[in-house]
Design a protein around this motif. Structure first.
Motif: not given
Length: 608
Positions: A51-71
């Motif tokens: 799950l650690v890979w960031a999503t990049q919609e287009h070149p130069g996109d630096t918007a962060p993504g967040f993931v919240y998990l519970r175990h």
């Protein structure tokens, strides 16, 4: 600003980025710095490495993504940034992972962190400029004090308030569509495709709407390329076309597509959102079930139970609070003004604490014009408030009631309800404390006298005399009213002999003094009432002797006068007259000499 060290629970930080040899010993994107011990690092890596890979919609996109998990009792929050790798190639990832106890890294902190500047609180060793490739050169990372981080994000920066503002701008049709899906499938995995609003804002809005209604993990991923990975959070937000493997276990809502016909819970979701938009989270909390529900059938049953009128879901407390301001909708006004609202209003009033009741009493003043349509509900509010004052003696509530005391009808109803309850439960009915509270509130003497009329119908004469004695200590006027009503009723003696009470109280001598202070003729009247209630309107020799015996060695002159007035003549009257003479001599003759010398009628002293 780095979060300063502090005692208390702490969270760990791990950094993922491209490395020729990460802390796990492999090349590619992996952990390069961490505050975790190696065993814990490997355990968490097995959970999140996909799950650690960031999503990049287009070149130069630096918007962060967040993931919240519970175990179980642990939780993790990931921030994923698209970056270039050390060789300058685009499409790589820099991911910071915060791990810790689930009660510290909870949903509130996770959502707030999505809106925070991570570089302001991360340890300096894990900032992008400080990182160097390879585990050998990676400095041991400092842990983050959770209490300080929570104070920073939740209390100082008020980031949840910022999310409230974002949630307020989410289109109603989107929230209703997602809420309906959650209500129909509590806890089921949900993918949202093409959301026009950031994922954390949507999750925040849904948690505020349904967090106490449906059972859910409330885990999320705000920015993913697809929903094809394993072990994804419950909510996944896919941007763009969302290409990838379609997971059969996940329900998909494509915001851009036609929603199709509404489901069976669509109207309930619409009403619930309308209530939330209009009344806020506090109104929803009053409707919440004891625990979140795990089935659509339970949700439907719950929703039906809170539909107070056709097409109207609401908590009655909010309606009662807003009615004085004239801010009800047409449906709400029609509901409150009808008699059908009374049972639910009574139930809600019983659930309120004294502070809430005091607020309602203050809002529902009789001179408020907006409340004329709901006069029947003001009586219900005053009934419950008066019961609560009698039960708990709430000073704040008593003060509010004293501003405009309840009507006589309310006072009588409360007294009769309490009396009926005591009788049905075979409990003693303690009147003096009620009278003390009623007098503090300012309930009129006439209304309290009506209490006495109701009370005498339930009491034997012996019990009535006991109550007269007790009540005279706090409310002499009401004790007198009780005595006057009891004489008219001439209740049965029951199991107890009223003269037992009269003997213990010297024929209620102190009570009569309290009811007729410095007024001997009123005292005579009160003794006549006692005689009338115990022996009838004509007193014979036996009754006179009983009365004198109960009054003790020095009966009140007012009692003697009352006995003279009620005697039929003959021996009874002679007995009373003898008592009067005895009392006269006792009061006006000095005591006999104590030297033992008694002078007879012909004893004129010594002779010469």
């Amino acid at each position: 600003m780095t979060v300063p060290a502090r005692n208390g629970p702490r969270a760990d930080i791990t950094v993922y980025r491209w490395s020729e040899r990460s802390l796990t010993g492999r090349g590619d994107v992996g952990p390069v710095a961490s505050s975790l011990e190696r065993a814990d690092l490997l355990r968490w890596n097995s959970r999140i490495e996909h799950l650690v890979w960031a999503t990049q919609e287009h070149p130069g996109d630096t918007a962060p993504g967040f993931v919240y998990l519970r175990h179980d009792n642990e939780a993790a929050l990931l921030r994923k940034l698209p970056v270039r790798d050390p060789h300058g190639r685009a499409g790589s990832t820099l991911t910071h992972v915060l791990t810790g106890p689930a009660n510290g890294v909870d949903l509130a902190l996770a959502l707030a962190a999505c809106r925070s500047d991570w570089d302001s609180w991360l340890p300096p060793q894990v900032l992008e400029d400080a990182l160097r490739d390879g585990p050998d050169s990676a400095e041991r990372v400092q842990r983050v004090p959770l209490d300080r981080l929570r104070a920073l994000l939740l209390e100082e920066e008020h980031l949840l308030d910022a999310l409230d503002e974002a949630a307020a701008g989410i289109p109603d049709d989107l929230l209703v569509r997602l809420a309906e899906t959650l209500m129909e499938r509590p806890g089921a995995p949900l993918t949202v495709v093409g959301s026009p609003v950031d994922g954390e804002a949507v999750v925040h809005a849904l948690a505020g709407l349904l967090g106490r209604v449906v059972l859910s993990s409330w885990t999320f991923a705000t920015r993913e390329e697809n929903d094809g990975a394993k072990d994804l959070p419950q909510f996944v937000f896919v941007r763009g076309d969302g290409n990838g493997t379609l997971q059969s276990a996940r329900h998909r809502v494509d915001v851009r597509a036609d929603p199709g016909p509404p489901g069976p819970l669509h109207d309930d979701a619409t009403r619930l959102l309308a209530l939330h938009r209009r009344r806020g989270t506090s109104a929803l909390s009053r409707l919440a079930p004891d625990r979140p529900m795990a089935s659509a059938a339970k949700v439907r049953e719950w929703a039906a139970g809170h539909q107070v009128a056709p097409g109207l879901m609401s908590d009655v407390t909010s309606l009662l609070e807003e009615a004085p301001q004239g801010e009800l909708t047409q449906k709400e006004d029609a509901y409150l003004s009808s008699r059908t609202a009374v049972p639910r209003v009574r139930l809600e009033l019983e659930r309120m604490n004294s502070g809430q009741l005091a607020r309602l009493v203050a809002l529902w003043r009789p001179d408020t014009l907006e409340l004329q349509r709901y006069r029947h509900l003001r009586a219900e509010i005053h009934v419950r408030a008066l019961h609560r004052c009698f039960d708990l003696g709430s000073p704040d509530l008593a003060r509010e009631l004293a501003v405009t005391p309840p009507t006589g009808a309310v006072v009588r109803r409360v007294f009769e309800e309490r009396l009926e309850s005591a009788v049905n439960r075979h409990l003693p009915f303690d009147v003096p404390p009620l009278l003390s509270t009623a007098r503090q509130i300012g309930i009129s003497g006439a209304d309290l006298d009506d209490w006495m009329k109701a009370l005498v119908e339930r009491l034997t004469m012996a019990d009535t005399l006991k109550e007269v004695d007790r009540i005279s200590r706090v409310a002499p006027e009401q004790a007198r009213a009780l005595l006057e009503n009891s004489a008219d009723s001439r209740g049965s003696r029951g199991r107890s002999d009223p003269f037992d009470v009269l003997r213990r109280t010297r024929f209620l001598a102190e009570a009569v003094d309290r009811m007729a202070p410095h007024d001997p003729w009123r005292a005579v009247h009160l003794y006549r009432l006692i005689l009338l209630g115990t022996v009838g309107d004509r007193t014979g020799q036996r009754e006179v002797l009983e009365a004198l015996d109960a009054a003790g060695p020095r009966p009140s002159p007012a009692l003697l006068r009352a006995l003279v007035d009620s005697c039929r003549g003959g021996k009874a009257q002679d007995t009373v007259h003898a008592a009067v003479v005895q009392q006269y001599f006792h009061d006006h003759l000095p005591a006999r000499p104590q030297d033992g010398h008694r002078r007879g009628p012909h004893d004129h002293g010594p002779r010469d």
